[in-house]
Design a protein around this motif. Structure first.
Motif: not given
Length: 235
Positions: A39-45, A120-129, A132-139
């Motif tokens: 939830n913390s990562l989702i809030g950050k996302y 914009a590219d940096d922000a999108k990369n950070a967003l995707l990162s 990805s961290e959320i998905d990894k943590l869920k797994g």
């Protein structure tokens, strides 16, 4: 001052106790810790997504301004060509000044546009990162909770097996074995006592003597018959 330090220390102590209590709860219920982290990562996302959207909007606005300035510069160039063709020097001077201003504005916007694209590219990369961290943590949560449930089930089964006592059944079986052995021993003892009894021994002796006497009588009869047969042949 001393009073302030006391309350600060008391507050730190209380926060320490609360932190330890939360840590114990999370150990017993790891799903809570995982959910809090997710939830913390989702809030950050979510916040990063809003910031990224603002950066992309700024990039698009700058791109539109660049395009507008380019169109304006093209129009000024056309007007300048027309003024020169018609020998309207005064108008040409004004258009040259306007052209210089538009080119300067366009140069500044081009630098801003380039930087906005990088942002914009940096922000999108950070967003995707973060995603990805959320998905990894869920797994990881699913895998670790499954492992923990399996371990808890094994511990429960082992505890149940440890609690099963077969000692009483084994003791009962030992008693049965002892009883069988005692019965066999009693039977053997009766035979041994019977064999050692004097009357029994005397009966056996008589049976043996009778057998010896009968054997002697049989041998005597055979001898007599043989003698008679021999005498008959001589006559």
């Amino acid at each position: 001052m001393a009073s302030i330090n006391f309350f600060d220390r008391l507050g730190n102590l209380w926060r320490g106790f609360v932190s330890l209590w939360i840590a114990d709860v999370e150990k017993k219920h790891p799903e809570i810790a995982y959910e809090n982290a997710i939830n913390s990562l989702i809030g950050k996302y979510t916040k990063l997504k809003s910031a990224t959207a603002a950066i992309i909007r700024r990039r698009d606005e700058i791109d539109h301004r660049v395009e507008a300035e380019r169109q304006s510069l093209a129009a000024v160039n056309r007007d300048l060509e027309a003024a020169l063709a018609t020998n309207q020097d005064d108008l040409a001077l004004v258009l040259l000044q306007k052209k210089s201003a538009v080119e300067a504005e366009l140069s500044g916007l081009a630098a801003e546009a380039e930087q906005s694209k990088v942002d914009a590219d940096d922000a999108k990369n950070a967003l995707l990162s973060v995603k990805s961290e959320i998905d990894k943590l869920k797994g990881e949560r699913d895998r670790m909770l499954a492992k923990m449930q399996s371990a808890q089930a094994r511990i429960q089964i082992q505890s149940q097996l440890d609690g099963l006592s077969v000692e009483a059944d084994v003791q009962a079986l030992d008693k049965v074995r002892d009883h069988i052995k005692n019965t066999i021993s009693e039977a053997n003892l009766g035979k041994e006592l019977r064999d050692s009894d004097l009357d029994v021994r005397l009966d056996k002796l008589r049976q043996q003597s009778g057998s010896i006497t009968a054997r002697a009588q049989l041998d005597e009869l055979k001898r007599q018959r043989a003698a008679q047969a021999a005498a008959g042949k001589q006559m």
